[in-house]
Write a protein that holds these residues in place. Structure first.
Motif, short mmCIF file in Angstrom:
data_model
loop_
_atom_site.label_atom_id
_atom_site.label_comp_id
_atom_site.label_asym_id
_atom_site.label_seq_id
_atom_site.Cartn_x
_atom_site.Cartn_y
_atom_site.Cartn_z
N VAL A 107 0.93 -1.36 0.18
CA VAL A 107 0.23 0.41 -0.16
C VAL A 107 0.84 1.08 -0.10
N GLY A 108 2.24 1.01 -0.53
CA GLY A 108 2.48 2.22 -0.08
C GLY A 108 3.45 2.89 -1.14
N ASN A 109 4.19 3.63 -2.01
CA ASN A 109 4.40 4.16 -2.89
C ASN A 109 6.17 2.79 -3.82
N ARG A 110 5.17 2.84 -4.80
CA ARG A 110 5.97 1.68 -5.22
C ARG A 110 7.12 2.04 -6.60
N HIS A 111 8.38 2.62 -5.41
CA HIS A 111 9.74 3.26 -6.50
C HIS A 111 10.78 2.43 -4.87
N SER A 112 11.66 2.56 -5.69
CA SER A 112 12.90 3.06 -4.75
C SER A 112 13.13 3.73 -4.38
N ARG A 113 13.82 3.84 -2.52
CA ARG A 113 14.24 5.17 -1.23
C ARG A 113 14.56 6.23 -2.46
N VAL A 114 13.70 6.93 -2.10
CA VAL A 114 14.38 8.25 -2.80
C VAL A 114 15.84 8.93 -1.60
N ARG A 115 16.96 9.04 -2.08
CA ARG A 115 17.84 9.99 -1.34
C ARG A 115 18.51 10.67 -1.68
N GLY A 116 19.39 11.71 -1.04
CA GLY A 116 20.35 12.78 -1.60
C GLY A 116 19.15 13.87 -1.27
N ARG A 117 19.08 15.51 -2.28
CA ARG A 117 19.37 16.17 -2.26
C ARG A 117 17.26 16.26 -1.93
N ARG A 118 16.41 15.65 -2.74
CA ARG A 118 14.77 15.56 -2.67
C ARG A 118 14.80 14.78 -1.18
N TYR A 119 15.31 13.65 -0.86
CA TYR A 119 15.10 13.46 0.16
C TYR A 119 15.55 14.47 2.07
N ASP A 120 16.27 14.98 2.11
CA ASP A 120 17.00 16.09 2.53
C ASP A 120 15.95 17.09 2.27
N ASP A 121 15.33 17.65 1.60
CA ASP A 121 14.27 18.34 1.31
C ASP A 121 13.48 17.88 2.07
N PHE A 122 12.51 16.48 1.54
CA PHE A 122 11.18 16.06 2.23
C PHE A 122 11.21 15.97 3.57
N ILE A 123 12.36 15.95 4.65
CA ILE A 123 12.82 15.60 5.88
C ILE A 123 12.46 17.17 6.65
N ASP A 124 13.26 18.31 5.76
CA ASP A 124 12.93 19.59 6.00
C ASP A 124 12.20 20.19 6.71
N ALA A 125 10.96 19.53 4.86
CA ALA A 125 9.96 20.41 4.66
C ALA A 125 8.50 19.84 6.27
N TYR A 126 9.17 18.47 6.38
CA TYR A 126 8.06 17.58 7.63
C TYR A 126 8.39 18.80 8.52
N VAL A 127 9.78 18.37 8.78
CA VAL A 127 10.20 19.54 9.96
C VAL A 127 9.42 20.76 10.40
N THR A 128 9.91 21.50 9.25
CA THR A 128 9.30 23.14 9.45
C THR A 128 7.52 22.85 9.15
N THR A 129 7.02 22.47 8.76
CA THR A 129 5.93 22.28 9.00
C THR A 129 5.44 21.69 10.17
N ALA A 130 5.60 20.96 10.87
CA ALA A 130 5.27 20.09 11.68
C ALA A 130 5.51 21.28 12.69
N THR A 131 6.79 21.66 12.75
CA THR A 131 6.78 22.56 13.89
C THR A 131 6.07 23.89 13.92
N ARG A 132 6.65 24.57 12.81
CA ARG A 132 4.55 25.70 12.64
C ARG A 132 3.81 25.29 12.89
N MET A 133 2.97 23.90 12.32
CA MET A 133 1.66 24.08 13.43
C MET A 133 1.19 23.58 14.97
N PHE A 134 2.89 22.95 14.45
CA PHE A 134 3.04 22.63 16.39
C PHE A 134 3.70 22.72 16.96
N PRO A 135 3.62 23.77 17.92
CA PRO A 135 5.16 24.60 18.29
C PRO A 135 5.88 23.69 19.30
N GLY A 136 4.54 22.82 20.06
CA GLY A 136 4.73 22.64 21.39
C GLY A 136 5.28 21.36 21.51
#
Ligand SMILES: NC(=O)C1=CN([C@@H]2O[C@H](COP(=O)(O)OP(=O)(O)OC[C@H]3O[C@@H](n4cnc5c(N)ncnc54)[C@H](O)[C@@H]3O)[C@@H](O)[C@H]2O)C=CC1
Ligand SMILES: CC(=O)C(=O)O
Ligand SMILES: [Mg+2]
Length: 578
Positions: free
Chosen positions: A226-255
């Protein structure tokens, strides 16, 4: 998870918590029974049934929570395998969270291995087959813009969230890459323990599966996946995705505290190092594990009488957990009087290429500080895979052997006997999970060392009787630590999670153990997990305050921790008069 729709100030919500702890809801009839945080099933009183439009929708009997626990306990036990028990329990969690957590709390020792380690590994392997209902949010690397939408769809406000557990599932326990089911499954399992062990409010948490693809061929070729059917993304795209998660989560739920779980070795430490100074976050495999292993080690030191500064430590499996442990053991040796370099040199890391040596070209950055100088090993025989564990044990005569390798059976009889010939009380911690990955089984370790080994494992193990002594085996699993850590962060509203907070947690757990009797466990028993978590929380919150990291005043930390613990009990539910 069920979104925490309990804010008293938001009229559109399905239910709201009142100052007296009761709930008021706009829901009626079947909708009430379908809301797991509201649903009491047969425990709704006749007045509640009338008010909420439930008359005739339930069997006539009105039961207590205790009576319901008795029934579901029998139902769990009737399931023929641990996996089926896990599936049953997840379904219970989806329909009545208070009952689920009350069952867990009342039967913690029996239920923990089913909702968590080791059965959670089986549940993760079969996630796409057992899948029934979603839990939390699923964030896809193919849709980074969807991160905010996903969190928004939970309809939570900024101060509704205490904790977010996220995993990209590259190294689930010791079973490797399990894609979206790994992320969702491990986050849900970790959160069940947070609530059962430390009373983290289940309405104020979010499990997050970070779906960055998978390199697991079996999943990619499984029609049910039931997940994305492609190999693991690494490098810049991965880092940007993690960064987008952190930025969004901490902005929306600062505590919220951001908990990282089961990332692969190329990302785990990198991510932690990037964010640890900026937000309230920790990596459980590196830091939670490091602290619980240190706690068990402090107990072992008390039994053996050999101080921390005199330990010689071989770490087999120099990955995320192995080097995370090394850091905290080294720091404990420094606190015990050694300088930084001497303490570092008391640790011998071994990985797939054998003993790690400083001129190897394939060392990971985080392994490098612990790699041994080349001239130290001149003349040491090398096998196909470098200088072997057997060779290192023979030459170094370690006092402690830690297993974080996922290599089942790697601590052989010969190696263990060699170690035991060089030290009176060999400290042996094969903490790889799940059971099929453990480096040695405790019953063998006890036999091979004639009862002298001081043992801790990651999995739960029943007591072992040998030569008239019963040995209680410590479960050095981060589950004994991270729930209390999280609660301490919530209570103190800490801005960061500092090394000092892990040290305080480790010492608090170590301080709860009486190791004077022969065969005593090096860690508290799982049955006492709530007490352990409360003790850890107090120590962590106080340390946060001492380090000026707390964002709230701690007047009576013990009471504040007690007050903050969510209890699995029913609250009165009223209709909102519509
Ligand atoms: N008890 C606990 O609380 C915890 C236990 N663990 C366990 O530790 C193990 C490792 O987990 P992570 O560090 O996250 O994984 P990881 O993948 O970061 O580290 C494993 C390391 O072991 C090495 N390795 C694999 N096979 C080996 C072999 N035959 N000989 C020597 N080295 C070998 C790998 O190259 C890697 O560096 C897992 O089984 C996991 O369940 C992890 C975190 C917490
Ligand atoms: C316990 C845990 O976090 C692990 O094995 O990865
Ligand atoms: Mg883990």
């Amino acid at each position: 998870m069920s979104p925490g729709k309990r804010k008293p100030d938001l009229p559109s919500l399905m239910f709201a918590e009142q100052p007296d702890g009761s709930y008021v809801t706009s829901l009626r009839g079947l909708a009430v029974l379908r809301e797991p945080l509201l649903n009491k099933g047969t425990a709704f009183s006749s007045q509640e049934r009338a008010e909420l439009g439930l008359e005739g929708l339930l069997p006539p009997v009105v039961e207590t929570l205790e009576e319901q626990v008795r029934r579901v306990y029998v139902q769990v036990r009737a399931q023929s395998t641990n996996l089926l028990k896990n599936v049953y329990l997840e379904a219970l969690r989806d329909r009545n969270e208070v009952l689920y957590y009350r069952l867990l709390s009342d039967h913690l020792r029996e239920m923990l291995p089913i909702v968590y380690d080791p059965t959670v590994a089986e549940a993760i392997r079969t996630y796409s087959y057992q899948y029934r209902r979603p839990r939390g949010v699923y964030l896809s690397i193919d849709d980074p813009g969807g991160i905010e939408r996903a969190f928004k769809n939970l309809e939570l406000s900024p101060d509704d969230v205490d904790l977010i557990v996220a995993s990209d599932a590259e190294q689930i326990l010791g079973i490797g890459d399990w894609g979206v089911g790994g992320g969702a499954g491990i986050a849900a399992g970790k959160l069940a323990v947070y609530t059962a062990a430390a009373g983290i409010d289940p309405a104020r948490v979010i499990p997050v599966a970070l779906d960055v693809g998978t390199d697991n061929e079996a999943l990619l070729n499984d029609i049910a996946y039931v997940g994305n059917r492609h190999s693991r993304v690494r490098g810049r795209r991965y880092d940007d995705f993690i960064d987008a998660y952190v930025t969004t989560a901490t902005r929306m739920f600062p505590g919220a505290l951001l908990h990282w779980e089961d990332f692969g070795p190329s990302n785990a430490r990198r991510i932690l190092e990037k964010y640890t100074g900026r937000i309230c976050t920790f990596n459980d495999d590196m830091q939670g594990t490091g602290a619980i292993v240190l706690a068990a080690m402090l107990s072992a030191v008390r039994v053996s009488g050999t101080p921390m500064r005199d330990q010689r430590i071989v770490i087999f499996g120099a990955g995320t957990a192995g080097i995370g442990n090394a850091d905290q053991l080294r720091d404990a040796m420094i606190r015990d009087g050694l300088d930084h370099d001497t303490a570092t040199r008391r640790i011998w890391p071994i990985d797939k290429q054998g003993l790690l040596i400083d001129d190897m070209t394939d060392l990971r950055d985080f392994q490098r500080p612990y790699a041994r100088p080349r001239d130290e090993v001149t003349g040491w025989p090398r096998g196909e895979r470098g200088i072997s564990l057997a060779e290192v044990v023979d030459r170094v005569k370690p006092t402690m052997l830690l297993g974080t390798s996922t290599a089942h059976g790697a601590f052989t009889e010969k190696i263990v006997r060699t170690m035991a010939a060089g030290v009176e009380r060999p400290i042996i911690f094969p903490i790889s999970n799940p059971t099929e990955r453990i480096e040695a089984m405790p019953a063998d370790l006890i036999r091979w060392t004639e009862g002298r080994a001081l043992i801790a494992t990651g999995i739960p193990v029943e007591p072992i009787t040998y030569d008239g002594v019963t040995y209680a085996i410590a479960q050095a699993n981060n589950a004994l630590l991270y729930p209390g850590l999280g609660l301490g962060v919530v209570v103190s509203r800490a801005r960061r999670v500092s090394p000092g907070m892990f040290q305080a947690a480790a010492e608090a757990v170590g301080g709860l153990v009486d190791v004077s009797a022969a065969g005593a466990s090096l860690l508290p028993q799982v049955d006492n997990l709530r007490e352990v978590s409360a003790t850890v929380a107090v120590a962590v919150a106080n340390r946060a305050a001492e380090e000026h990291l707390a964002r709230t005043t701690l007047r009576d930390t013990i009471q504040q921790v007690q007050d903050a613990m969510w209890q699995p009990k029913y609250r009165p539910v009223h209709g909102n008069g519509r």
